[in-house]
Design a protein around this motif. Structure first.
Motif, mmCIF file in Angstrom:
data_model
loop_
_atom_site.group_PDB
_atom_site.id
_atom_site.type_symbol
_atom_site.label_atom_id
_atom_site.label_comp_id
_atom_site.label_asym_id
_atom_site.label_seq_id
_atom_site.Cartn_x
_atom_site.Cartn_y
_atom_site.Cartn_z
ATOM 1 N N TYR A 40 -20.656 30.477 -29.409
ATOM 2 C CA TYR A 40 -21.534 31.639 -29.561
ATOM 3 C C TYR A 40 -21.139 32.766 -28.621
ATOM 4 O O TYR A 40 -21.492 33.913 -28.831
ATOM 5 N N PRO A 68 -27.196 24.500 -28.784
ATOM 6 C CA PRO A 68 -27.833 25.735 -28.296
ATOM 7 C C PRO A 68 -28.783 26.406 -29.292
ATOM 8 O O PRO A 68 -29.818 26.930 -28.870
ATOM 9 N N PRO A 69 -28.500 26.407 -30.628
ATOM 10 C CA PRO A 69 -29.437 27.098 -31.518
ATOM 11 C C PRO A 69 -30.770 26.378 -31.697
ATOM 12 O O PRO A 69 -31.695 26.942 -32.264
ATOM 13 N N PHE A 70 -30.870 25.141 -31.241
ATOM 14 C CA PHE A 70 -32.049 24.325 -31.560
ATOM 15 C C PHE A 70 -32.820 23.822 -30.344
ATOM 16 O O PHE A 70 -33.985 23.480 -30.447
ATOM 17 N N CYS A 127 -21.448 24.071 -24.374
ATOM 18 C CA CYS A 127 -21.833 24.000 -25.785
ATOM 19 C C CYS A 127 -22.115 25.388 -26.348
ATOM 20 O O CYS A 127 -22.191 25.571 -27.561
ATOM 21 N N GLY A 128 -22.281 26.360 -25.474
ATOM 22 C CA GLY A 128 -22.542 27.711 -25.945
ATOM 23 C C GLY A 128 -21.281 28.517 -26.209
ATOM 24 O O GLY A 128 -21.348 29.649 -26.697
ATOM 25 N N VAL A 141 -30.487 21.987 -23.157
ATOM 26 C CA VAL A 141 -29.871 20.679 -22.883
ATOM 27 C C VAL A 141 -30.932 19.682 -22.397
ATOM 28 O O VAL A 141 -30.881 18.499 -22.733
ATOM 29 N N TRP A 142 -31.910 20.143 -21.634
ATOM 30 C CA TRP A 142 -33.104 19.333 -21.352
ATOM 31 C C TRP A 142 -34.204 19.865 -22.247
ATOM 32 O O TRP A 142 -34.775 20.936 -21.991
ATOM 33 N N ASN A 148 -23.735 34.755 -18.835
ATOM 34 C CA ASN A 148 -24.952 34.304 -19.515
ATOM 35 C C ASN A 148 -24.949 32.802 -19.777
ATOM 36 O O ASN A 148 -25.996 32.203 -19.974
ATOM 37 N N LEU A 149 -23.747 32.222 -19.810
ATOM 38 C CA LEU A 149 -23.658 30.779 -20.051
ATOM 39 C C LEU A 149 -23.845 29.973 -18.769
ATOM 40 O O LEU A 149 -24.051 28.769 -18.809
ATOM 41 N N VAL A 150 -23.733 30.665 -17.634
ATOM 42 C CA VAL A 150 -23.824 29.966 -16.355
ATOM 43 C C VAL A 150 -25.289 29.810 -15.965
ATOM 44 O O VAL A 150 -26.053 30.771 -15.981
ATOM 45 N N VAL A 151 -25.679 28.579 -15.683
ATOM 46 C CA VAL A 151 -27.068 28.326 -15.291
ATOM 47 C C VAL A 151 -27.262 28.798 -13.845
ATOM 48 O O VAL A 151 -28.113 29.620 -13.560
ATOM 49 N N LYS A 168 -24.920 23.309 -35.785
ATOM 50 C CA LYS A 168 -25.205 24.336 -36.773
ATOM 51 C C LYS A 168 -23.885 24.799 -37.346
ATOM 52 O O LYS A 168 -22.924 25.003 -36.600
ATOM 53 N N ILE A 175 -22.525 36.468 -29.963
ATOM 54 C CA ILE A 175 -23.980 36.315 -29.908
ATOM 55 C C ILE A 175 -24.380 36.315 -28.435
ATOM 56 O O ILE A 175 -25.412 36.843 -28.047
ATOM 57 N N ILE A 176 -23.532 35.703 -27.630
ATOM 58 C CA ILE A 176 -23.687 35.756 -26.178
ATOM 59 C C ILE A 176 -22.633 36.719 -25.652
ATOM 60 O O ILE A 176 -21.432 36.509 -25.865
ATOM 61 N N HIS A 199 -31.029 28.764 -23.060
ATOM 62 C CA HIS A 199 -31.539 30.029 -22.511
ATOM 63 C C HIS A 199 -30.740 31.230 -23.000
ATOM 64 O O HIS A 199 -31.245 32.340 -23.063
ATOM 65 N N TYR A 200 -29.479 30.997 -23.365
ATOM 66 C CA TYR A 200 -28.616 32.111 -23.751
ATOM 67 C C TYR A 200 -28.597 32.350 -25.258
ATOM 68 O O TYR A 200 -27.946 33.274 -25.742
ATOM 69 N N ASN A 232 -26.056 15.221 -18.446
ATOM 70 C CA ASN A 232 -27.147 15.627 -17.560
ATOM 71 C C ASN A 232 -27.999 14.444 -17.128
ATOM 72 O O ASN A 232 -28.355 14.313 -15.954
ATOM 73 N N PRO A 285 -30.226 33.396 -28.856
ATOM 74 C CA PRO A 285 -31.354 34.234 -29.281
ATOM 75 C C PRO A 285 -32.361 33.487 -30.156
ATOM 76 O O PRO A 285 -32.029 32.488 -30.788
ATOM 77 N N GLY A 343 -23.065 26.100 -19.588
ATOM 78 C CA GLY A 343 -23.331 25.421 -20.844
ATOM 79 C C GLY A 343 -22.140 25.547 -21.768
ATOM 80 O O GLY A 343 -22.037 26.490 -22.546
ATOM 81 N N GLY A 347 -23.355 16.808 -23.765
ATOM 82 C CA GLY A 347 -23.986 17.481 -22.633
ATOM 83 C C GLY A 347 -25.301 16.855 -22.190
ATOM 84 O O GLY A 347 -25.590 16.763 -20.993
ATOM 85 N N THR A 348 -26.109 16.444 -23.168
ATOM 86 C CA THR A 348 -27.397 15.851 -22.805
ATOM 87 C C THR A 348 -27.214 14.569 -22.016
ATOM 88 O O THR A 348 -27.870 14.346 -21.016
ATOM 89 N N TYR A 399 -29.436 17.931 -29.254
ATOM 90 C CA TYR A 399 -29.165 19.143 -28.489
ATOM 91 C C TYR A 399 -28.018 19.936 -29.094
ATOM 92 O O TYR A 399 -26.942 19.413 -29.342
ATOM 93 N N GLU A 443 -18.400 24.539 -35.671
ATOM 94 C CA GLU A 443 -19.037 25.640 -34.942
ATOM 95 C C GLU A 443 -18.085 26.814 -34.790
ATOM 96 O O GLU A 443 -18.475 27.976 -34.905
#
Lengths: 453, 453
Positions: free
Chosen positions: A48, B431-433, A44-45, B436-437, A59-62, A335, A53-54, B370-371, A308, B373, A42, A304-305, B429, A166
């Motif tokens: 963070y 990450p804080p909100f 987009c993370g 991605v799906w 942790n970013l890898v699905v 954010k 925060i991460i 998922h990553y 996908n 908080p 991800g 990203g959306t 989309y 960001e």
């Protein structure tokens, strides 16, 4: 002989395509070539991850390459760069970046998901250490370890787009002084002033300096590390870490060289089935165009959306299915400190540039019942077609409940609802979550008055 | 002579109607008769007034009678009960409850916004002190002072609907042990089991006891105060404060006596202009029906949002305008402890009872990346028409991001979108909100597979 699907690129669109194809066709041989060392993460993370925060990059890898091999029987080759497509013989020239060996692989179906690359301004000193773009997981890892090793105090962000915002939050949170320079007279591209002024106040409130209509003329280094930047206004500013968020460019060159049609946006042209003009070759994600349902034409809005969704459709069709990706409406949210900033459809700037005869309104209303704690004012800007009343776009900013409220407008854009219809939507209400007249309805009802005139 | 609009009822629908009429017609004489002592208040906030999240009753009042007189030139008469409508001579018989005097007022247009009343079960002891319903601001004030003066420790809630849930949270928060009895075999009326089981776990987690398929046979008192209740299962339980949340009934009698058509639901029948069958008489809010856009027929689902919208339309038309209230889709949300519970359209129970050939699915997915908080799993249930794929309803439960996500489905119901279309919505989309799906998309895509079969 087993049919073979080859996918170039293993992040969002590529892995979605591969996974979807596998689900439909257990018999298919599926190969994915990814230039970087990671797949299915991800990106987009990343801001963070930099702000910690991460904690760990994993942790970013699905899913990792091992997962795809063991669980989905998809062969993922990381550190493998696709060099050239030969559509006539249906082969792909690939280079193993670990041993520099090149080889050719045959494909029956090909999905191009090469993504995009960050644009770096062509100025003196841009290759100094400490100057980063943030696009790949590796970029995030490098920035984080650079901060750890060099403890930079002064950060310069080039570009006041989503990533710039960001990363401003991210770098402030790890203790840096942040200056953003933006070469345009306004931040956030096509976003309208009524939203941007709230964002600028939030930057200021958090000690972030912003210079608009300003660019970097030169980066000045010391022992190979960036130390200062000379700006177009003549100022020389400290810059111990530089983050360039000056936009991205689609990696469409490999497609173009193969004779695949490139759209007017510079990204790969695709139809609703995600097919390119060459039979058997699909494209999806940040390298491809998407059809904009309000503008009624292909656009380049890499997110990203969309990647996908497009990947899933490309994968389904490459596997012999019949899926359609109808298009996007230009929804985005980010954010920045305590603000949620969101948009969908056209801004007023865009509506004007596109020649629409539009009306617009800006309202402010609470995110929760006025007596319930935790709420906050949301500013909503709406743009609609003057004659038909059809919604053209919405922008929102606030500290509570913005991100998912924009989705009502996004849904309305898909359904081509009019402002009149939006004003009567049966939206959820309970004091902890919304006022009895939701800001969405207040804005629509306010704009309707202007349409009736 | 000045034209006169008379409005019966001064809470949500009534004051919306009066205010809207005033905006359009500065010349109109507008009189509002309200039985209680307050107008224009947020009765949905009462549970939070009892729990002291909201300190003073005035905080729930949007505007008072003085405001309406001074700022909007609307004459509001509180403690005035409308007794009888005489449509032939266009007059209304009103009783001043402060001096018991009755008088007749002439009207040119009449809006009936008499609201609804709480149903009290017809069992022995139901009139003991300490037994409350919660409908009017006065109810909230009485409950709060009863708690202060009598420090009840054991609370019994009759009825496991929205109000029962909100009041369970409220009474636990002020230190009471709470037992809920529900006469039906399940909580929350037509809500489906997959949602209800999560709500029941949340009640349990917060120490609230729940007895289903159980009713109260008798309330047992001491010195005129309720002390215990005898249940239908034979058990006798402590009950120092009883809250009855056993549903509400429309105050439609005054309309019926005047020859106004009452719908099959027992509420006042209205058309899209909020007109009753008698010319010049409108009705809006909790005493009136609303057209359900999924069921395609009038229903009785009294809610504050609908009351406000209907009131606005009634007021506009009573003032000579031409407004339409298209209808509702049955959206509702409530908070119970840390859970957000929301629905729109039909539940599976309803779809089955209505004879729809439907498919449904239940999924769980994170509310954020998922990553990132602060996220939490959201459970989504979707129901769609098997043949057309059109969405029929949605239910959601979770600890984060439920309330405003249901609005995407509400909007989709208004627009009659199919599951296929919903699965491709360009939702926001970051990450804080959201992941991605988004859970909304995951649920739609999952249900689409069943439709395709």
């Amino acid at each position: 002989m087993t049919e073979r699907l080859v996918v170039i690129g293993g992040v969002a669109a590529g892995m979605s395509a591969a996974s979807r194809a596998r689900r439909l066709r257990p018999d298919l041989e599926i190969l994915v070539f990814e230039k970087s060392g990671f797949v299915s993460y991800g990106s987009c993370g990343l801001p963070y991850f930099v702000s910690d925060i991460i904690k760990a990059p994993e942790n970013l890898v699905v899913y990792d390459a091992k997962f795809f091999k063991e669980k989905r029987n998809i062969d993922v080759f990381t550190h493998h760069e696709a060099l050239k497509i030969f559509p006539a013989k249906r082969t792909l020239l690939v280079k193993n970046l670990e041993n520099d060996k090149e080889f050719e692989v045959q494909y029956d179906k090909l999905v191009i998901a090469t993504g995009a690359r960050a644009v770096r301004p062509n100025v003196k000193g841009v290759d100094l250490k400490g100057i980063f773009t943030i696009r790949f997981l590796e970029d995030g890892i490098e920035i984080k370890s650079f901060i750890k090793e060099n403890s930079p105090r002064k950060a310069l962000i080039v570009g006041a787009g989503y990533i710039g915002m960001e990363m401003a939050e991210s770098l402030v949170s790890v203790g840096m002084d942040v200056l953003i320079v933006e070469q345009m007279p306004n931040i956030l591209g096509t976003m309208d002033d009524e939203i941007n002024e709230v964002v600028e106040q939030e930057l200021q409130r958090n000690g972030v300096k912003l210079l608009k209509s300003t660019s970097v003329d030169e980066f000045i280094g010391e022992n190979g590390y960036v130390r200062k930047a000379k700006l177009s206004n003549g100022e020389i500013v400290d810059a111990e870490l530089v983050l360039i968020g000056a936009g991205i460019k689609p990696n469409s060159e490999i497609a173009k060289e193969a004779g695949i049609e490139i759209g007017r946006t510079g990204a790969i042209a695709v139809n609703q089935r995600m097919e390119t003009n060459i039979s058997g070759i699909y494209s999806a994600g940040d390298c491809a165009e998407a059809f904009h349902l309000v503008l009624n034409r292909p656009v380049y809005i890499p997110l990203g959306t969309t990647a996908n969704k497009q990947g899933k459709v490309a994968g389904e069709n490459a596997a012999g299915g019949n899926a359609i990706f109808k298009g996007i409406v230009g929804t985005a949210v980010f954010k920045v400190f305590d603000l949620e900033v969101a948009r969908t459809g056209l801004s007023e700037k865009q509506a004007k540039a596109e020649g629409f005869d539009y009306v617009s309104t800006v309202i402010e209303h609470g995110s929760r019942a006025h007596y319930y704690p935790g709420g906050s004012k949301i500013r909503v800007k709406l743009i609609a077609d003057r004659k038909t009343g059809r919604l053209l776009g919405a922008e929102m900013v606030g500290r509570d409940g913005v991100a998912k409220r924009i989705d009502v407008f996004a849904t309305a854009l898909h359904a081509k609802l009019t402002i009149d219809e939006i004003g009567q939507l049966d939206l959820s209400y309970a004091p902890p979550f919304a006022p009895v007249w939701d800001p969405v309805l207040i804005a629509a009802n306010d704009l309707e008055k202007k349409i009736k005139k």
